[in-house]
Design a protein around this motif. Sequence first.
Motif, PDB file in Angstrom:
ATOM      1  N   ILE A 135       0.843  -1.194   0.000  1.00  0.00           N
ATOM      2  CA  ILE A 135       0.000   0.000   0.000  1.00  0.00           C
ATOM      3  C   ILE A 135       0.884   1.252   0.000  1.00  0.00           C
ATOM      4  O   ILE A 135       1.753   1.413   0.855  1.00  0.00           O
ATOM      5  CB  ILE A 135      -0.921   0.004   1.226  1.00  0.00           C
ATOM      6  N   VAL A 136       0.675   2.107  -0.979  1.00  0.00           N
ATOM      7  CA  VAL A 136       1.437   3.351  -1.079  1.00  0.00           C
ATOM      8  C   VAL A 136       0.454   4.519  -1.125  1.00  0.00           C
ATOM      9  O   VAL A 136      -0.418   4.574  -1.997  1.00  0.00           O
ATOM     10  CB  VAL A 136       2.321   3.369  -2.344  1.00  0.00           C
ATOM     11  N   LEU A 137       0.596   5.430  -0.178  1.00  0.00           N
ATOM     12  CA  LEU A 137      -0.239   6.628  -0.122  1.00  0.00           C
ATOM     13  C   LEU A 137       0.673   7.844  -0.101  1.00  0.00           C
ATOM     14  O   LEU A 137       1.650   7.877   0.637  1.00  0.00           O
ATOM     15  CB  LEU A 137      -1.108   6.637   1.140  1.00  0.00           C
ATOM     16  N   LYS A 138       0.346   8.835  -0.907  1.00  0.00           N
ATOM     17  CA  LYS A 138       1.145  10.049  -0.872  1.00  0.00           C
ATOM     18  C   LYS A 138       0.298  11.249  -1.254  1.00  0.00           C
ATOM     19  O   LYS A 138      -0.580  11.164  -2.112  1.00  0.00           O
ATOM     20  CB  LYS A 138       2.356   9.943  -1.800  1.00  0.00           C
ATOM     21  N   GLN A 139       0.567  12.352  -0.570  1.00  0.00           N
ATOM     22  CA  GLN A 139      -0.129  13.581  -0.911  1.00  0.00           C
ATOM     23  C   GLN A 139       0.366  14.075  -2.266  1.00  0.00           C
ATOM     24  O   GLN A 139       1.533  13.934  -2.615  1.00  0.00           O
ATOM     25  CB  GLN A 139       0.103  14.655   0.152  1.00  0.00           C
ATOM     26  N   ARG A 140      -0.540  14.657  -3.022  1.00  0.00           N
ATOM     27  CA  ARG A 140      -0.174  15.168  -4.341  1.00  0.00           C
ATOM     28  C   ARG A 140      -0.989  16.410  -4.639  1.00  0.00           C
ATOM     29  O   ARG A 140      -1.918  16.759  -3.904  1.00  0.00           O
ATOM     30  CB  ARG A 140      -0.409  14.119  -5.424  1.00  0.00           C
ATOM     31  N   GLU A 141      -0.643  17.049  -5.734  1.00  0.00           N
ATOM     32  CA  GLU A 141      -1.411  18.212  -6.143  1.00  0.00           C
ATOM     33  C   GLU A 141      -2.830  17.795  -6.461  1.00  0.00           C
ATOM     34  O   GLU A 141      -3.066  16.722  -7.026  1.00  0.00           O
ATOM     35  CB  GLU A 141      -0.784  18.843  -7.390  1.00  0.00           C
ATOM     36  N   ARG A 142      -3.764  18.632  -6.092  1.00  0.00           N
ATOM     37  CA  ARG A 142      -5.155  18.379  -6.493  1.00  0.00           C
ATOM     38  C   ARG A 142      -5.240  18.518  -7.993  1.00  0.00           C
ATOM     39  O   ARG A 142      -4.660  19.427  -8.575  1.00  0.00           O
ATOM     40  CB  ARG A 142      -6.100  19.366  -5.806  1.00  0.00           C
ATOM     41  N   PHE A 143      -5.963  17.630  -8.616  1.00  0.00           N
ATOM     42  CA  PHE A 143      -6.061  17.645 -10.072  1.00  0.00           C
ATOM     43  C   PHE A 143      -6.651  18.963 -10.536  1.00  0.00           C
ATOM     44  O   PHE A 143      -7.730  19.370 -10.113  1.00  0.00           O
ATOM     45  CB  PHE A 143      -6.964  16.501 -10.538  1.00  0.00           C
ATOM     46  N   GLY A 144      -5.915  19.649 -11.400  1.00  0.00           N
ATOM     47  CA  GLY A 144      -6.418  20.896 -11.962  1.00  0.00           C
ATOM     48  C   GLY A 144      -6.268  22.085 -11.036  1.00  0.00           C
ATOM     49  O   GLY A 144      -6.740  23.168 -11.334  1.00  0.00           O
ATOM     50  N   GLU A 145      -5.600  21.902  -9.880  1.00  0.00           N
ATOM     51  CA  GLU A 145      -5.451  23.002  -8.947  1.00  0.00           C
ATOM     52  C   GLU A 145      -3.984  23.169  -8.579  1.00  0.00           C
ATOM     53  O   GLU A 145      -3.103  22.507  -9.125  1.00  0.00           O
ATOM     54  CB  GLU A 145      -6.318  22.763  -7.705  1.00  0.00           C
ATOM     55  N   ASP A 146      -3.708  24.026  -7.606  1.00  0.00           N
ATOM     56  CA  ASP A 146      -2.343  24.294  -7.212  1.00  0.00           C
ATOM     57  C   ASP A 146      -1.861  23.285  -6.180  1.00  0.00           C
ATOM     58  O   ASP A 146      -2.403  22.211  -6.059  1.00  0.00           O
ATOM     59  CB  ASP A 146      -2.234  25.726  -6.674  1.00  0.00           C
TER      60      ASP A 146
END
Length: 298
Positions: free
Chosen positions: A259-270
Amino acid sequence: MTTKPDHSQYSFAAHGRPGVDDVPESKLGFLRAYEGLRGNTSVAVDDATLKQRVALTLELTYDELHVFKCIQSMMFLEPRITQHSAYPAILSGLRESSDASGRKPRLLDVGCCYGTDVRSFLLEGVSASQLTVTDLDPGYWRVGQKALFVDEQNVKDVATTWGDLSLGVESISAPPPEGLPSWKSSHKYVAASAVIHTLSKTQGTGLIRTVYDILETGGLFVGTTGASTQEGAWHNGGRWLHDEKSLAREFEAAGFKNIVLKQRERFGEDQPQTANAEEAAKPVDDRVRVFIEFSASK
């Protein structure tokens, strides 16, 4: 699509209907690229025509379907799956030759909406017969065929099933894709982009467990979801917002590994937003949320 939707329930329809002039030309790149796959290369389709198709898509949706935020903000104009870090590996896997049984790998797109993500695979040469789509309501998929992409012939071999997957694999009423004896262990890949945070806690748990059953051994579940710094109910209690730890527990309880979880940019946002101590003390409905990219294998 026979009854009018109740836009008073978690709908963004009240924010107003975007029109032709609201469609950003900078977001039409995927539609332009997909035009070549439609077989209409002899007829030039300009941006004005594409904008009219987007406007018609929104008009039909506002009249007949629930309006999610991603629809109101036109995020459907670009595929989400291509932004996932596992996309290159999935694309490569789908291009593999048939296995010993003669079966090619398949992908299931959960919460397909208009079908932008699966069409990104078609554009890359993946066969429609390797793809399956599902959503609570088939109306979005039909609007995608008739108004947004105008490509019923291109997607006629895409397998479909409609309804609430959180009720379990046994609840799927549609026959499994051609050549498969069962929905269990039927797909190598399952994708769910921006889906889990739209569900109640019970539905989210059920969906994750159903996906586990649908995946073949060694298969991969990927996607993105809105999340919080602390799990809890939101949207007046009708939906559940996980934090990273609670989401990982759901995957583990279903049987997933790696299981890999990581925060990322919101799609289409900053950039993704993070919560400080003051934000963490607020009720979940008011808390700044983050976006999590996930992958997990069976």
